[in-house]
Design a protein around this motif. Structure first.
Motif, short mmCIF file in Angstrom:
data_model
loop_
_atom_site.label_atom_id
_atom_site.label_comp_id
_atom_site.label_asym_id
_atom_site.label_seq_id
_atom_site.Cartn_x
_atom_site.Cartn_y
_atom_site.Cartn_z
N ALA A 277 -49.50 0.76 -7.15
CA ALA A 277 -48.58 0.10 -6.23
C ALA A 277 -49.25 -0.20 -4.90
N LEU A 278 -48.94 -1.37 -4.35
CA LEU A 278 -49.46 -1.80 -3.05
C LEU A 278 -48.33 -2.45 -2.26
N ARG A 279 -48.11 -1.99 -1.04
CA ARG A 279 -47.14 -2.62 -0.17
C ARG A 279 -47.71 -3.95 0.35
N PRO A 280 -46.87 -5.00 0.47
CA PRO A 280 -47.37 -6.29 0.96
C PRO A 280 -48.03 -6.19 2.34
N GLU A 281 -47.50 -5.32 3.21
CA GLU A 281 -48.05 -5.22 4.55
C GLU A 281 -49.41 -4.53 4.59
N HIS A 303 -44.97 -19.63 0.78
CA HIS A 303 -43.60 -19.86 1.25
C HIS A 303 -43.57 -19.68 2.76
N PHE A 304 -43.20 -20.75 3.47
CA PHE A 304 -43.08 -20.69 4.91
C PHE A 304 -41.68 -20.18 5.27
N LEU A 305 -41.59 -19.02 5.94
CA LEU A 305 -40.30 -18.38 6.25
C LEU A 305 -40.06 -18.27 7.75
N GLY A 306 -40.66 -19.18 8.51
CA GLY A 306 -40.48 -19.12 9.96
C GLY A 306 -41.57 -18.29 10.60
N SER A 307 -41.21 -17.10 11.06
CA SER A 307 -42.20 -16.23 11.71
C SER A 307 -43.19 -15.63 10.72
N VAL A 308 -42.85 -15.66 9.43
CA VAL A 308 -43.69 -15.06 8.40
C VAL A 308 -44.05 -16.11 7.34
N VAL A 309 -45.27 -16.03 6.85
CA VAL A 309 -45.70 -16.84 5.71
C VAL A 309 -45.96 -15.89 4.54
N ARG A 310 -45.23 -16.07 3.46
CA ARG A 310 -45.38 -15.21 2.28
C ARG A 310 -46.30 -15.88 1.28
N LEU A 322 -48.19 -11.00 -0.31
CA LEU A 322 -48.50 -10.45 1.00
C LEU A 322 -47.87 -11.34 2.06
N ASP A 323 -47.58 -10.76 3.21
CA ASP A 323 -46.98 -11.50 4.31
C ASP A 323 -47.95 -11.57 5.48
N THR A 324 -48.05 -12.74 6.08
CA THR A 324 -48.83 -12.91 7.30
C THR A 324 -47.95 -13.56 8.35
N PHE A 325 -48.26 -13.31 9.61
CA PHE A 325 -47.49 -13.93 10.69
C PHE A 325 -47.85 -15.41 10.80
N ASN A 326 -46.85 -16.20 11.12
CA ASN A 326 -47.06 -17.62 11.36
C ASN A 326 -47.87 -17.82 12.64
N ASN A 329 -51.35 -22.54 15.48
CA ASN A 329 -52.66 -23.20 15.57
C ASN A 329 -53.51 -23.03 14.31
N ALA A 330 -52.93 -22.41 13.27
CA ALA A 330 -53.68 -22.22 12.02
C ALA A 330 -52.77 -22.54 10.83
N ALA A 331 -53.13 -23.55 10.09
CA ALA A 331 -52.33 -23.95 8.93
C ALA A 331 -52.41 -22.89 7.84
N PRO A 332 -51.33 -22.64 7.10
CA PRO A 332 -51.37 -21.67 6.02
C PRO A 332 -52.27 -22.15 4.88
N PRO A 333 -52.77 -21.24 4.05
CA PRO A 333 -53.62 -21.65 2.91
C PRO A 333 -52.83 -22.49 1.91
N GLU A 334 -53.55 -23.18 1.05
CA GLU A 334 -52.91 -24.07 0.09
C GLU A 334 -52.99 -23.50 -1.32
#
Length: 356
Positions: A277-281, A303-310, A322-326, A329-334
């Motif tokens: 098991a691994l937590r997303p954070e 998935h763009f969720l506002g303050s978080v990108v999943r 995994l979740d990263t902060f939006n 100045n940096a586009a999310p990966p594709e």
């Protein structure tokens, strides 16, 4: 000595056993939450402690006094229900005073205690209103005041926030916890909401199918779940199938890539399949040096969720989220982009029981 002791408590309805030999101890002044899905037995335990249900077997002791067969009014317990259960034909003042009148307290004592409770729940201006004139949050405050007015030894809360909207739930749970600390009253709280349990409790008792799966602090329950059920029920979790390659060294292979835990795998042998098991954070993007683990994969979903990108990363047969902060100045990966995720050895949880 525990303030409340439950020993081998069992409850059977016909051919269905809803509580199966539960042992539980609650300290004086503790806030304990019974957490689990519907039908796991948590409310049945609460009702047996209150005296509304009689156990099929087992004992309940308060301050070392056996109360198993006492009637509810003999146990000095206050209970708050999910549906408020206020008397619609009584004012707020009279609802709060009800238990005191049943106990034959004097008029002056009742008046003083009601005023004290109204101040405690910050609703003195609403004393002469009826329940239908109150909001849901106000009604639940009145129900709480009524339960506390009799100065109970134990306060029982049966999903008291589930009928409220999200914003009111958050504010009221903070108020309940603050009141509980202020009064120092031993409290058992029943909920299926993990966020409520994690934010309010001294300890959490996670239940499944009438049994205790794990008992511990919110920190222990979230960070060190002992079983697959606890791991999947509390928080968001990635569960992967692993194969032990070196039990003593804590080495596990996931989709052909080896990772290392920070402890040996007691009870597992080389070649065994285990649930990892691994937590997303705990997951970060990029290759890490040193003792951290790395897994190479491909972006499966973003998935763009506002303050978080999943981000969902697929390896060979399995995937993790995994979740990263939006970052503006940096586009999310594709999707389809090769990627490496890293995590510490201490972030890997090898769960008890079969891999799947």
């Amino acid at each position: 000595m525990a303030f409340l002791s439950i020993n081998r408590l069992t409850k059977t309805f016909g051919s269905n056993t809803t509580v199966k030999g539960v042992d539980l101890e609650v300290a004086r002044g503790e806030f304990l939450t019974l957490l689990g899905p519907s039908g796991c037995g948590k409310t049945t335990i609460l009702r047996m402690v209150a005296g509304f249900e009689m156990p099929s077997s087992g004992t309940i002791r308060i301050e070392d006094k056996d109360v198993t067969n006492l009637k509810p009014h003999q146990r000095k317990i206050g209970m708050v229900f999910q549906a408020y259960a206020l008397f619609p034909n009584m004012t707020v003042r009279d609802n709060i005073a009800f238990g005191l009148k049943v106990a034959h307290r004097s008029g002056s004592e009742i008046d003083a205690r009601v005023r004290e409770m109204l101040d405690l729940i910050k609703l003195p201006q609403l004393a002469d209103r009826y329940p239908y004139q109150l909001s849901g949050g106000q009604q639940q405050r009145v129900a709480l005041a009524r339960a506390l007015a009799i100065k109970p030894q134990i306060l029982l809360l049966d999903e008291p926030l589930s009928a409220l909207d999200a914003k009111i739930r958050v504010s009221l749970r903070e108020e309940i916890r603050a009141l509980q600390r202020q009064l120092g009253i031993t409290t058992i709280f029943v909920t299926h909401d993990q966020e409520e349990a994690l934010s309010m409790s001294d300890r959490i008792c996670v239940m499944s199918e009438g049994r205790i799966e794990q008992l511990g602090t919110p920190f222990e329950i979230y960070n060190y779940p002992k079983t697959r059920f606890v791991a999947s029920f509390v928080g968001t979790l990635n569960i992967l199938r692993g194969k032990v390659t070196d039990s003593a060294a804590g080495r596990v292979q996931i989709d052909g890539q080896e990772v290392v835990t920070n402890r040996g795998l007691n009870g597992a042998s080389t070649g065994d399949e285990v649930a990892v098991a691994l937590r997303p954070e705990a997951l970060s993007i990029g290759r890490a040096n040193g003792s951290s683990n790395n897994l190479d994969g491909v972006i499966d979903e973003v998935h763009f969720l506002g303050s978080v990108v999943r981000i969902r990363v697929r390896f060979s047969d399995t995937a993790v989220s995994l979740d990263t902060f939006n970052r503006p100045n940096a586009a999310p990966p594709e999707r389809g982009q090769p990627i490496t995720v890293n995590f510490g050895r201490e972030d890997i949880l090898v769960l008890e029981g079969p891999a799947y």
